[in-house]
Design a protein around this motif. Structure first.
Motif, mmCIF file in Angstrom:
data_model
loop_
_atom_site.group_PDB
_atom_site.id
_atom_site.type_symbol
_atom_site.label_atom_id
_atom_site.label_comp_id
_atom_site.label_asym_id
_atom_site.label_seq_id
_atom_site.Cartn_x
_atom_site.Cartn_y
_atom_site.Cartn_z
ATOM 1 N N TYR A 1 -7.952 -20.973 -20.221
ATOM 2 C CA TYR A 1 -7.500 -22.205 -20.971
ATOM 3 C C TYR A 1 -6.322 -21.668 -22.026
ATOM 4 C CZ TYR A 1 -11.137 -25.395 -19.099
ATOM 5 O OH TYR A 1 -11.807 -26.084 -18.109
ATOM 6 N N TYR B 1 -5.043 -18.121 -26.108
ATOM 7 C CA TYR B 1 -5.275 -18.268 -24.671
ATOM 8 C C TYR B 1 -6.926 -17.858 -24.702
ATOM 9 C CZ TYR B 1 -0.458 -18.740 -23.357
ATOM 10 O OH TYR B 1 0.881 -18.999 -23.433
ATOM 11 N N PHE B 2 -7.612 -18.461 -23.895
ATOM 12 C CA PHE B 2 -9.024 -18.192 -23.820
ATOM 13 C C PHE B 2 -9.373 -17.886 -22.171
ATOM 14 C CE2 PHE B 2 -10.512 -19.998 -28.014
ATOM 15 C CZ PHE B 2 -9.482 -20.471 -28.341
ATOM 16 N N GLY C 1 -10.587 -15.646 -27.580
ATOM 17 C CA GLY C 1 -9.294 -16.379 -27.660
ATOM 18 C C GLY C 1 -8.374 -15.170 -28.164
ATOM 19 N N GLN D 1 -4.416 -23.312 -25.569
ATOM 20 C CA GLN D 1 -4.247 -24.178 -26.519
ATOM 21 C C GLN D 1 -3.113 -24.165 -27.620
ATOM 22 O OE1 GLN D 1 -7.308 -23.702 -29.809
ATOM 23 N NE2 GLN D 1 -7.381 -25.765 -30.005
ATOM 24 N N LEU E 1 -7.761 -27.871 -25.587
ATOM 25 C CA LEU E 1 -7.711 -26.661 -24.616
ATOM 26 C C LEU E 1 -7.164 -27.051 -23.311
ATOM 27 C CD1 LEU E 1 -11.282 -25.456 -25.444
ATOM 28 C CD2 LEU E 1 -9.048 -24.208 -25.863
ATOM 29 N N GLN E 2 -6.412 -26.536 -22.640
ATOM 30 C CA GLN E 2 -5.860 -27.079 -21.517
ATOM 31 C C GLN E 2 -6.106 -26.013 -20.554
ATOM 32 O OE1 GLN E 2 -1.639 -27.944 -21.675
ATOM 33 N NE2 GLN E 2 -2.026 -28.850 -23.851
ATOM 34 N N PHE F 1 -16.988 -19.003 -22.979
ATOM 35 C CA PHE F 1 -15.735 -18.533 -23.273
ATOM 36 C C PHE F 1 -15.687 -17.041 -24.064
ATOM 37 C CE2 PHE F 1 -12.706 -22.056 -22.944
ATOM 38 C CZ PHE F 1 -13.829 -23.115 -22.890
#
Lengths: 113, 115
Positions: free
Chosen positions: A36, A88-89, A106, A38, A44-45, A103
């Motif tokens: 994901y 980035y996650f 990050g 951000q 979050l995408q 998760f």
């Protein structure tokens, strides 16, 4: 329990550099794996995903391959841009039939022009 | 493009007060989630919700927390008596179904500050 470990940031690169952000996961079951992203001020995408071993997820020039033998899902991009600056996650399904996500902490990526 | 929306974007509350964080999931989605991220730490799963009931919750989601879908549109997280350690970014997410290829869509988050 299940966990995801990713490299600590911030990671600072120059534009057009090669990017690798390492991610490893605990090997419980065969979870789906995700990256994901951000961007500043946004949610979050989902960037990419892989659902089984040897699958390669790709999107916007980013790639990650599901490596069962090394329990890894490293994120790579051949030539980064300033617009890739974000957090980035790495994530996995929590396992055991649960559909929540686990998760990593990050990684803050900073791309300098 | 449909999106998950969360309000407010930032909430400041006094310790011991009740707070309600609001989320509007994507309209045809059936599975709803709350996550939180304490500053500098990882994003942690709190709870999942389906068919008007909790389907899964983490050990973080104790009796101080509750979730509700009061009107078929909103999905809320209530913290009954906030503590300083509840300060975090809270993310809502929704999914259309639970198949492995179905993406979870996240909102922008609500930053909760307990003082």
């Amino acid at each position: 329990g299940n966990s995801v470990t990713q490299m600590e940031g911030p990671v600072t690169l120059s534009e057009e550099a090669f990017l690798t952000i390492n991610c490893t996961y605990t090997a419980t079951g065969y979870p789906s794996l995700f990256w994901y992203v951000q961007y500043p001020g946004e949610g979050l995408q989902l960037l990419l995903k892989a659902t089984k071993a040897d699958d390669k997820g790709s999107n916007k020039g980013f790639e990650a391959t599901y490596r069962k033998e090394t329990t890894s899902f490293h994120l790579e991009k051949g030539s980064v841009q300033v617009s890739d600056s974000a957090v980035y996650f790495c994530a996995r399904h929590s396992g055991g039939g649960a559909d929540g996500l686990t998760f990593g902490k990050g990684t803050h990526l900073i791309i300098q022009p | 493009e449909p999106e998950v929306t969360q309000t407010p974007s930032h909430q400041v509350t006094q310790m011991g007060q009740e707070v309600i964080l609001r989320c509007v999931p994507i309209s045809n989605h059936l599975y709803f989630y709350w996550y939180r991220q304490i500053l500098g730490q990882k994003v942690e799963f709190l709870v999942s919700f389906y068919n008007n009931e909790i389907s899964e919750k983490s050990e973080i989601f104790d009796d101080q927390f509750s979730v509700e879908r009061p009107d078929g549109s909103n999905f809320t997280l209530k913290i009954r008596s906030t503590k300083l350690e509840d300060s975090a970014m809270y993310f809502c997410a929704s999914r259309k179904d639970r198949t492995v290829n179905t993406e979870a869509f996240f909102g922008q988050g609500t930053r909760l500050t307990v003082v």
